[in-house]
Scaffold this active site. Structure first.
Site, PDB file in Angstrom:
ATOM      1  N   HIS A  80       2.639   6.653  -7.110  1.00 36.42           N
ATOM      2  CA  HIS A  80       2.329   7.865  -7.051  1.00 36.42           C
ATOM      3  C   HIS A  80       3.089   8.939  -7.781  1.00 36.42           C
ATOM      4  O   HIS A  80       3.126   9.966  -8.738  1.00 36.42           O
ATOM      5  CB  HIS A  80       1.480   7.681  -6.276  1.00 36.42           C
ATOM      6  CG  HIS A  80       0.077   8.382  -6.659  1.00 36.42           C
ATOM      7  ND1 HIS A  80      -0.993   8.997  -5.991  1.00 36.42           N
ATOM      8  CD2 HIS A  80      -0.095   9.353  -8.244  1.00 36.42           C
ATOM      9  CE1 HIS A  80      -1.903   9.209  -7.303  1.00 36.42           C
ATOM     10  NE2 HIS A  80      -1.320   9.863  -7.920  1.00 36.42           N
ATOM     11  N   HIS A 112       1.932   4.329  -2.774  1.00 34.56           N
ATOM     12  CA  HIS A 112       2.250   6.274  -2.315  1.00 34.56           C
ATOM     13  C   HIS A 112       3.401   6.679  -3.328  1.00 34.56           C
ATOM     14  O   HIS A 112       3.425   7.596  -4.060  1.00 34.56           O
ATOM     15  CB  HIS A 112       2.045   6.168  -1.425  1.00 34.56           C
ATOM     16  CG  HIS A 112       0.349   6.307  -1.065  1.00 34.56           C
ATOM     17  ND1 HIS A 112      -0.602   7.163  -2.065  1.00 34.56           N
ATOM     18  CD2 HIS A 112       0.182   5.220   0.323  1.00 34.56           C
ATOM     19  CE1 HIS A 112      -1.664   7.209  -0.476  1.00 34.56           C
ATOM     20  NE2 HIS A 112      -1.441   6.152   0.430  1.00 34.56           N
ATOM     21  N   HIS A 140       0.738  -1.235   0.008  1.00 33.53           N
ATOM     22  CA  HIS A 140      -0.172  -0.101  -0.211  1.00 33.53           C
ATOM     23  C   HIS A 140       0.811   1.652  -0.160  1.00 33.53           C
ATOM     24  O   HIS A 140       0.393   2.501  -0.669  1.00 33.53           O
ATOM     25  CB  HIS A 140      -0.782   0.110   1.646  1.00 33.53           C
ATOM     26  CG  HIS A 140      -1.568   1.232   0.979  1.00 33.53           C
ATOM     27  ND1 HIS A 140      -3.059   1.039   1.240  1.00 33.53           N
ATOM     28  CD2 HIS A 140      -1.659   2.510   1.463  1.00 33.53           C
ATOM     29  CE1 HIS A 140      -3.839   2.339   0.846  1.00 33.53           C
ATOM     30  NE2 HIS A 140      -2.363   3.111   2.113  1.00 33.53           N
ATOM     31  N   GLU A 141       1.532   1.345   1.063  1.00 33.81           N
ATOM     32  CA  GLU A 141       2.706   2.299   1.081  1.00 33.81           C
ATOM     33  C   GLU A 141       3.853   2.803  -0.191  1.00 33.81           C
ATOM     34  O   GLU A 141       4.152   4.123  -0.550  1.00 33.81           O
ATOM     35  CB  GLU A 141       3.396   2.314   2.018  1.00 33.81           C
ATOM     36  CG  GLU A 141       2.891   2.939   3.370  1.00 33.81           C
ATOM     37  CD  GLU A 141       1.455   3.868   4.043  1.00 33.81           C
ATOM     38  OE1 GLU A 141       1.810   4.338   3.165  1.00 33.81           O
ATOM     39  OE2 GLU A 141       0.323   3.532   4.478  1.00 33.81           O
TER      40      GLU A 141
END
Length: 704
Positions: free
Chosen positions: A504, A501, A497-498
């Site tokens: 992104h 980021h 998940h992290e």
């Protein structure tokens, strides 16, 4: 969060509160005062320094303020008829890049430095610069010139992203109250400064909390030997247990002694109770008052205007509808857990009180997983040594997104255990950015999991591109003698998940720093990272991420299939808890007369069906309230509607490692950063409007 547990701190979002306020600057003709700040005006490299002393942090903070203010003053003295695109909008963006990068070096150390004095200096720099941000964001003379530019500029001759920058600048100016009388502006400015300080202090209190409890080995019943062996001993027969995640969750999930779990849960949800309760009692009314002065009914209405949800009524309807749909599932899960508890109390000779307590929830949810799917997370984690998981994760992202990662040797980092990687486009060899991995806990380190945007990927004044830089900061268990750090499956999910980021932040390629990386709507920012969590629920993907730490053997096919099948376990209660937090957040930001602890207790009983422990105040530990998610915690569930739609309609259908779909995702969702609205990006990717069907399926529900 960004973070799973806290606001992920993203490129233009501050842990101290809301998004960095509009920095209305002007530049090319008047840039000279800033030339001495750094060499990053002419290079796209990573220019970040992590060796600044407390004195240097203080000095550079004051220099940054003085030098930047000189530019603002020069802009304010421009004749109103002299304003052009070049000397206003473009120059503003140029200065913004300089300011953001320099600021990062001053305020990021508060979260990761091992030096107490450096952390203190960094926190003070953050406060000082936050006050300065507010001062500069409320310069009416600058706002007047930007409005004038919109009136006189031929908008058809500037790029769409530049038009968006202009429109957002004016919108933010109005949201700062610059269209209101001077007396009202001054009142707003004063309150914003106070709010900023309160937010910084709220999260500083949580980060600096060093509460620990002491237990005997008997009181840690059923916890594995490797966990107990990793603990610091107090005297000869006592063990120190902190409230950090690597200690807290193993105890809450595996310790069979109810009193131990009760003490841990009580301590965890009374962290910073006194000081942070006082902060909330000041912060929430201030937010409400500012919103009223700006013409909004509530603070929630104010923040939601800029999100994809747009209104509190839509958020309330979404949460209430989901809560009702999940109610039968939650009731069934609670009944199963209660039966487990009753049987265990009979077997162990414990008193059965006929209810699920807050300290029972994680423990019996873990037992439910073990009973229904024969999954022992303590056994399973032996197949997830951190080196193997990291290699598999990096390979997955490289293959999926058409990237290559290279570890930087002898990198300049803030701690010896931190590593740095360079990211290149695999096809062209172009350097896109760099990321740091800071994986293990340290005293006073940021204690959740988050991606920090450190350097924006955007255009520089000379037309070259500055590389994006991000840091992934998590707290996985430390390696111990003869045994590497082993991750639970939920930690592998957090890692994915992290890192979503991080990608992104790195893959976004915008013209303006303000739109770089994860600087999108708050209820859209979790979409890319949530979508990538699906990879840890795929059998083939899990094979790439796992290998037994002793002999390198793979996880058996049977266990992998059981693990994937367990995805829906406890999903009712877990989602209902997210709804509780979302409802509390919405309530506190729509009615400031409410007591935070009482409101949390109310929703725990009404929605979750598990009472909050009397004497606790979970909202005082809820970092999101002061970490940029105020009135927006619903975004975690809201954005899953979009992330699941993308995954099931494209990746699940075409193949999760399909490079064409991966590049489509990179180009249409990651690359635009915040230069497009989130809903427009979704429409470009899906070729239709998003719907809830896949999201409801992921919760074990069916679309009506």
């Amino acid at each position: 969060m960004i973070a799973r547990c806290l606001l992920a701190v993203r490129s233009l979002r501050r842990v101290g509160g809301s998004r960095i306020l509009l920095r209305m600057t002007l530049g090319r003709e008047v840039m000279s005062p800033l030339q001495a700040m750094s060499s990053y005006t002419v290079t796209g490299r990573n220019v970040l320094r992590w060796d600044l002393s407390p004195e240097q942090i203080k000095t550079r903070t004051e220099e940054l303020i003085v030098q930047t203010k000189q530019v603002y003053d020069a802009v304010g003295m421009l004749g109103i008829e002299e304003v052009t695109y070049e000397n206003c909008l473009q120059a503003l963006a140029d200065i913004e890049v300089k300011y953001i990068v320099e600021r990062t070096m001053l305020d990021f150390p508060q979260h990761v430095s091992s030096d107490k004095e450096v952390r203190a200096a960094s926190t003070e720099a953050d406060k000082r610069l936050s006050r300065f941000d507010i001062e500069m964001s409320m310069r009416g003379d600058i706002f007047e010139r930007i409005v004038r530019l919109q009136e006189t500029c031929d908008l058809g001759k500037i790029k769409p992203e530049a038009r968006r920058y202009l429109e957002k600048s004016i919108k933010m100016g109005k949201r700062n109250g610059l269209h209101l009388p001077e007396q009202v502006q001054n009142e707003i400015k004063s309150m914003k400064k106070r709010m900023s300080e309160l937010c910084i202090d709220f999260n500083k209190n949580l980060n600096e909390d060093d509460t620990f409890l002491v237990f005997s080995k008997a009181e840690l019943g059923a916890l594995p030997d490797d966990f107990i062996d990793s603990l610091e001993k107090i005297d000869d027969d006592k063990y120190k247990i902190t409230l950090k995640y690597p200690h807290y969750f193993p105890v809450m999930k595996k310790c069979c002694i109810p009193e131990t779990r009760r003490r841990m849960e009580m301590a965890f949800n009374t962290r910073c109770k006194e000081e942070n309760t006082i902060i909330l009692q000041q912060l929430l009314p201030l937010r409400a008052k500012v919103a009223k002065l700006l013409g909004y009914s509530t603070h929630a209405d104010f923040v939601l205007e800029m999100n994809t949800a747009k209104s509190t009524s839509r958020v309330t309807a979404f949460l209430d509808d989901l809560s009702q749909k999940l109610k039968p599932l939650g009731e069934a899960e609670r009944e199963f857990i209660l039966n487990l508890k009753k049987k265990e109390c009979e077997d162990r000779g414990f008193e059965y009180d006929g209810k699920i307590n807050a300290w029972d929830l994680y423990y019996y949810m873990t037992q439910t997983e073990e009973l229904k799917y024969s999954i022992d997370q303590e056994f399973l984690k032996e197949y997830f040594p951190i080196e193997v998981v990291t290699e598999g994760l990096l390979n997955t992202y490289q293959e999926l997104l058409g990237l290559s990662f290279e570890q930087v040797t002898d990198a300049h980092v803030w701690n010896k255990n931190v590593t740095l990687y360079t990211v290149k486009d695999k096809a062209t060899g172009e350097v896109l950015g760099q990321f740091y991995l800071d994986l293990y806990p340290r005293d006073r380190k940021y204690n959740h999991a988050a991606c920090f945007g450190l350097q924006p990927g955007c255009l520089l004044p000379d037309g070259s591109r500055m590389m994006a830089v991000a840091a992934l900061v998590v707290n996985f268990s430390q390696p111990v003698a003869g045994r590497p750090s082993l991750l639970r499956h939920d930690e592998v999910r957090t890692y994915f998940h992290e890192f979503g980021h991080v990608m992104h932040q790195i893959c976004a390629q915008t013209d303006f720093a303000r739109f770089s990386g994860t600087n999108v709507e708050t209820d859209f920012v979790e979409v890319p990272s949530q979508m990538l969590e699906n990879w840890v629920w795929d059998v083939d993907s899990l094979r790439r991420l796992s290998k037994h730490y002793k002999d390198g053997s793979p996880i058996s096919d049977d266990l992998l299939e059981k693990l994937v099948a367990s995805r829906l376990i406890n999903t009712g209660l877990l989602t209902l808890r997210q709804i509780v937090l979302s409802k509390v957040d919405q309530s506190l930001h729509t009615n400031t007369s409410l007591d935070a602890a009482s409101e949390y207790a109310k929703y725990c009983s009404e929605i979750l069906g598990v009472a909050a422990t009397p004497g606790t105040n979970m909202p005082a530990t809820f970092g999101h309230l002061a970490g940029g998610y105020d009135g927006q915690y619903y975004g975690y569930l809201w954005s899953e509607v979009f992330s699941m739609d993308m995954f099931y309609s494209c990746f699940k259908k075409e193949g999760i490692m399909n490079p064409e779909v991966g590049m489509k995702y990179r180009n249409l969702i990651l690359k635009p950063g915040g230069s497009l609205d989130g809903m427009d990006m979704l429409h470009n990717f899906l070729k239709r409007e998003p719907n809830q069907k896949a999201f409801l399926m992921s919760r074990g529900l069916h679309a009506s």
